[in-house]
Write a protein that holds these residues in place. Structure first.
Motif, PDB file in Angstrom:
ATOM      1  N   LEU A  13       0.832  -1.052   0.272  1.00 48.82           N
ATOM      2  CA  LEU A  13      -0.183  -0.096   0.550  1.00 48.82           C
ATOM      3  C   LEU A  13       1.318   1.598   0.038  1.00 48.82           C
ATOM      4  O   LEU A  13       0.580   2.467  -0.737  1.00 48.82           O
ATOM      5  N   GLY A  14       2.208   1.078   0.719  1.00 50.72           N
ATOM      6  CA  GLY A  14       2.801   2.298   0.863  1.00 50.72           C
ATOM      7  C   GLY A  14       4.012   2.513  -0.301  1.00 50.72           C
ATOM      8  O   GLY A  14       4.630   3.828  -0.515  1.00 50.72           O
ATOM      9  N   SER A  15       3.757   2.044  -1.090  1.00 49.99           N
ATOM     10  CA  SER A  15       4.967   1.890  -2.520  1.00 49.99           C
ATOM     11  C   SER A  15       4.354   3.066  -2.918  1.00 49.99           C
ATOM     12  O   SER A  15       3.679   4.023  -3.367  1.00 49.99           O
ATOM     13  N   VAL A  61       4.636   5.128  -4.778  1.00 50.24           N
ATOM     14  CA  VAL A  61       4.619   5.889  -6.328  1.00 50.24           C
ATOM     15  C   VAL A  61       3.614   7.276  -6.117  1.00 50.24           C
ATOM     16  O   VAL A  61       2.828   7.843  -5.373  1.00 50.24           O
ATOM     17  N   ALA A 103       1.188  10.675  -7.230  1.00 47.63           N
ATOM     18  CA  ALA A 103       0.292  10.708  -8.173  1.00 47.63           C
ATOM     19  C   ALA A 103       0.420  10.886  -9.919  1.00 47.63           C
ATOM     20  O   ALA A 103       1.597  10.947 -10.104  1.00 47.63           O
ATOM     21  N   TYR A 116      -2.831   7.958  -9.809  1.00 52.02           N
ATOM     22  CA  TYR A 116      -2.551   6.909 -10.074  1.00 52.02           C
ATOM     23  C   TYR A 116      -3.998   5.846 -10.797  1.00 52.02           C
ATOM     24  O   TYR A 116      -3.810   4.857 -10.812  1.00 52.02           O
ATOM     25  N   GLY A 132      -4.556  13.230  -5.281  1.00 54.19           N
ATOM     26  CA  GLY A 132      -4.554  12.697  -4.115  1.00 54.19           C
ATOM     27  C   GLY A 132      -2.840  11.909  -3.225  1.00 54.19           C
ATOM     28  O   GLY A 132      -1.986  12.397  -4.316  1.00 54.19           O
ATOM     29  N   THR A 133      -3.337  11.662  -2.476  1.00 54.98           N
ATOM     30  CA  THR A 133      -1.446  11.128  -1.681  1.00 54.98           C
ATOM     31  C   THR A 133      -2.565   9.978  -1.480  1.00 54.98           C
ATOM     32  O   THR A 133      -3.352   9.467  -0.955  1.00 54.98           O
ATOM     33  N   PRO A 134      -1.030   8.754  -1.764  1.00 54.81           N
ATOM     34  CA  PRO A 134      -1.348   7.203  -1.545  1.00 54.81           C
ATOM     35  C   PRO A 134      -1.081   7.500   0.233  1.00 54.81           C
ATOM     36  O   PRO A 134      -0.397   8.286   1.284  1.00 54.81           O
ATOM     37  N   LEU A 135      -1.985   6.762   0.787  1.00 55.53           N
ATOM     38  CA  LEU A 135      -1.705   5.848   2.391  1.00 55.53           C
ATOM     39  C   LEU A 135      -1.103   5.372   2.421  1.00 55.53           C
ATOM     40  O   LEU A 135      -1.301   4.402   1.582  1.00 55.53           O
TER      41      LEU A 135
END
Ligand code: SF4
Ligand code: SF4
Lengths: 357, 506
Positions: free
Chosen positions: A5-7, A9, A11, A13, B339-342
């Motif tokens: 999840l925290g990879s 990458v 935006a 997405y 957006g921001t990845p969580l």
């Protein structure tokens, strides 16, 4: 929760489903009708030559990618080598010997592309690099044209004759088929002192349908235009380069023809001859080697057209598309830095807009 | 959509991604049952973090001030539920990659009791400054995602005499529909908020830009604004990034914000529709900003839709409420374009969070990047008219100044270029990296400049002192010489310069 999840990458997405392979495939689809017509028109030798040229381009690509340790299979499937080979093949004399195609494909990929660092790095259009290299090295083979010899028509070479022509040269039985192009014919006649008004009567006929002597896939103007329009509608290319290039040829041709019809061919002949149509829609529009702003594209296209006309009319070669495109390719970086799009909130010079009171 | 529309009606910039807004946008708004615990971060806005004014163990009511604004640009934080302050300070997220954040944790008493709020019957009788003050006290910040304290913007608008208020109902990000929902369900509140903001900044008209893919919102807003001629509802073409301030201003007014200026300098100010609704609550009802509508959407969610939830609610609780179809492959705060990845789901809902997206594996798949084929698609899509491939080419060889020469600083990070790139080059990632490097270089330069100035000042001072000393010495010598000469003349004897060296070299 999922560890990925925290990879990191960034935006966005979500992304387009488009990819280079699909773009190349679309171009090939657009190119297919005029090429198939060329096959029908010039018969088996042209089919073999087309296959050999593409195979050699792919071989060159595979070799280079292997040598540079990049995955050959992945890059080959993006189709860019096939397209280079294809574009070169359709600009060759249809009955050229096999080694013209084989050398050409390698030239294009090696000199035109990998010397510069591979896909996206090349300064010149690889297919035109190959065409010019061949034209300079093998002027005889590169200017031996044949008239139309439709597949299955009486007197046209069959599959075996085709192989003979490809590997042994044009046998005496088919000698009668050699012919001159309109441009070449007028140039030769003019150099003999016969002006256009006199020679026109015997000049090889031009036709919109494309039944004339010429390169394998350059003769069927209407099929090329149809393919080009499809690319514009599918937004693979923008209209700027093709339109500007055709105008660049037609304008001086019309003007000089009006001024002195005895020495200058008319605009229609220029547009319908040689590689102008193919060049305008499929060659000059190559992404890598053409400018990327709309104004830059107009300038580039017009330059290609104008230079084509100048070379055809005053230089030693009857055909000038390949030279013209390469000259303009060389100017592309300069055009790009001069004609940048206007940035939001800035003027054309790149300075912030003034706040009006 | 007609064939010709593609060429003539739509703006020449931007992209048109699949919007994925429905069915989530059409699902009725659901209210989240009060969670057991909420975590209110002290920094949910641009500017200084809020300063806690409660103590652990203290009982608080919903809407009670928890932490006060600190500094000129800041915003206060209020209790989103009634209950007991459980802890104040660092909350460590139970995940390796989760960064700790400072927050006030409240254990809910499940009663949701509000503080006494002050109703204002006629807020238009208030002075504009009072509206700004009330909005500031209620902790209202830009809810479109920018989270800039609204009252600061009101003051700026008032000072620069802004004539036109632009209300952003564009919501151009795919998947999101919280603004759509607030316009459909609370159009009256939005319109009232718009009029209050106009009053606060002294604007003469308000243009509400709503993308034409939200016909229900347009209809609801038209109805709500019917009796206020100064509030105009303006449908705009659906085109990403229509919700970006600069593009919306251009579409609605034809004005361009100069690259080195603020929107207010060309006479417009932009506020989001949800922000306007929050201003309505703050001013008319005296309610601080403690709840918001958040879109929960994405392929991994069982019942996507919009949820009305207290701020500080953990994403875990929100996801549990809407249900998961499976393990999400990616969690995003905000929209998929910007957006921001969580890193995990133990993150609280903050003021600027318009959506939480849980993508399934198919949605999260990122194709591998290939070489740039210079197709120019990115440049055609860029709403700022930049040349992304040229900037990327310079950044690839660490030539950040070269990229700056292509106006990298004007990039709004909208992601259009990366979205359309057929080679899937992570262009925005390049640009963020380069912007960071340029900023760092700028800081270093400022520092070395300052050091250099100090050093120069020091050597100038030393130089000056030396000179002064030399002058003084020369003076003394001259005096001494004169005295000696006088003495010699008087004594008629040759003078000896023996004492001269003393006291002159220091
Ligand atoms: S869209 Fe991608 S491949 Fe095309 S020019 Fe831009 S960066 Fe290069
Ligand atoms: S360069 Fe910046 S502003 Fe332009 S499309 Fe890319 S992210 Fe958006």
């Amino acid at each position: 929760m999922n560890e990925n999840l925290g990879s990191p990458v960034a935006a966005p997405y979500t992304t387009t489903s488009n990819n280079p392979g699909r773009i190349m495939a679309t171009v090939m689809v657009a190119l297919a009708p005029s090429t198939l017509y060329g096959f029908w028109l010039y018969g088996w030798p042209s089919i073999y030559l087309w296959l050999i040229t593409i195979a050699s381009a792919m071989l060159g690509e595979a070799f280079f990618l292997r040598a540079m340790d990049r995955q050959a299979s992945k890059a080959l499937t993006d189709g860019s080598a096939i397209l280079t080979g294809w574009l070169l093949a359709v600009s060759l004399p249809p009955w050229a010997p096999w080694w013209i195609g084989a050398f050409g494909g390698l030239f294009g990929i090696v000199l035109g592309k990998h010397v510069f660092g591979g896909l996206g790095q090349n300064l010149f259009n690889p297919a035109m690099v190959a065409r010019v290299a061949l034209l300079i090295s093998f002027p005889v083979q590169m200017t031996s044209w044949v008239g139309a010899a439709p597949l299955f028509a009486e007197g046209s070479p069959g599959p075996l004759d085709g192989l003979v022509i490809l590997f042994k040269g044009i046998p005496a039985a088919f000698d009668a088929m050699t012919s001159a192009t309109t441009l070449g014919f007028s140039k030769t006649e003019m150099s003999r002192g016969v002006d256009l008004l006199q020679s026109a009567a015997h000049a090889p006929a031009l036709s919109m349908i494309g039944e004339r002597a010429g390169s394998m896939g350059e003769t069927a103007a209407w099929l090329i235009i149809a393919g080009g329009l499809m690319l514009i509608i599918k937004r693979v290319i923008s209209w700027h380069i093709p339109v500007a290039m055709l105008v660049g040829v037609a304008l001086p041709a019309a003007a000089l023809n009006a001024y002195d019809p005895a020495h200058f061919l008319d605009a229609q002949t220029h547009l319908m001859s040689g590689g102008v149509m193919l060049g305008a829609f499929f060659i000059a529009t190559d992404y890598v080697t053409s400018p990327n702003s709309p104004v830059g594209r107009l300038v580039f296209g017009f330059g290609c057209g104008l230079l084509t006309y100048v070379i055809r009319t005053w230089a030693g070669y009857p055909e000038g598309v390949a030279f013209a495109v390469m000259l303009m390719n060389a100017l592309t970086p300069i055009i790009d830095s001069h004609f940048r799009p206007r940035i939001y909130g800035r003027n054309r010079k790149g300075l912030p807009l003034q706040v009006a009171d | 959509m007609g064939f010709l529309d593609r060429f003539f009606k739509e703006p020449s910039w931007g992209v048109h991604p699949d919007d994925h807004k429905r069915p989530a946008a059409d699902a009725p708004l659901r209210i989240l049952p009060t969670p057991e615990r909420v975590y209110m971060p002290l920094s949910q806005h641009v500017g200084g973090a809020a300063r806690p004014i409660v103590v652990v163990g203290q009982k608080v009511l919903k809407g009670q001030l928890l932490a006060d604004a600190q500094g000129n640009i800041s915003a206060p934080i209020h209790a989103p539920v009634s209950g007991t302050v459980f802890s104040i300070g660092e909350v460590t997220a139970p995940h390796a990659s989760g960064l700790p954040f400072r927050a006030i944790t409240i254990e809910s008493d499940g009663q949701d009791r509000w503080i006494d709020t002050e109703l204002v019957a006629d807020p238009f009788a208030l002075a504009p400054e009072d509206i700004a003050r009330k909005a500031a006290a209620a902790g209202v910040v830009g809810l479109g995602g920018a989270t800039f304290p609204s009252a600061v913007k009101f003051a700026l608008g008032k000072r620069l005499k802004v004539e036109t208020l632009i209300v952003n109902g564009g919501e151009c990000e795919p998947y999101l529909s919280s603004d759509d929902r607030i316009m459909r369900d609370f159009a009256d509140q939005v319109v009232d908020g718009v009029r209050l903001v106009m009053h606060a900044i002294g604007a003469k008209e308000a243009l509400v830009g709503i993308e034409d893919n939200k016909p229900e919102a347009i209809a609801a807003m038209r109805k709500a604004a019917a009796s206020f001629s100064e509030v105009k509802i303006c449908p705009v073409p659906t085109r990403y990034p229509m919700g970006s301030d600069k593009q919306l201003i251009q579409t609605l007014t034809g004005k361009e914000v100069p690259s080195n200026a603020r929107a207010a300098e060309v006479g417009v100010l932009v506020h989001n529709v949800s922000t306007c609704a929050a201003v309505h609550k703050a001013v008319r009802l005296g309610q601080p900003l403690v709840e918001r509508i958040v879109t929960l959407n994405g392929g991994a969610i069982a019942t996507p839709g919009n949820i009305y939830a207290p701020l500080g609610t953990l994403v875990t609780d929100l996801l549990a409420f809407v249900g998961l179809k499976g393990e999400p492959a990616r969690l995003i705060l905000g929209g998929p374009m910007m957006g921001t990845p969580l890193a995990h789901d133990r993150i609280p809902l903050v003021k600027g969070a318009s959506g939480i997206l849980a993508f399934n594996a198919a949605e999260a798949a990122t194709p591998e990047a290939g070489p740039c084929i210079r197709c120019g698609t990115c440049a055609d899509a860029c709403p700022m008219g930049l040349l992304p491939m040229e900037m990327a080419a310079h950044i690839r060889v660490e030539d950040f100044e070269g990229a700056e020469g292509y106006a990298l600083g004007d990039c709004i990070s909208c992601g259009c270029c990366a979205y359309v790139c057929p080679s899937h080059i992570p262009l925005v990632q390049y640009f963020s990296y380069a912007k960071g490097e340029l900023m760092a270089a700028e800081r270093v330069k400022l520092r070395t400049d300052a050091t250099k100035r100090l050093a120069e000042a020091r050597s100038a001072r030393i130089e000056r002192e030396k000179q002064e000393k030399a002058e003084a010495a020369a003076r003394r010598k001259a005096e001494k010489d004169a005295a000696a000469a006088a003495k010699a003349a008087a004594a008629k004897a040759p003078a000896k310069d023996s004492g001269q060296a003393q006291g002159e070299t220091v």
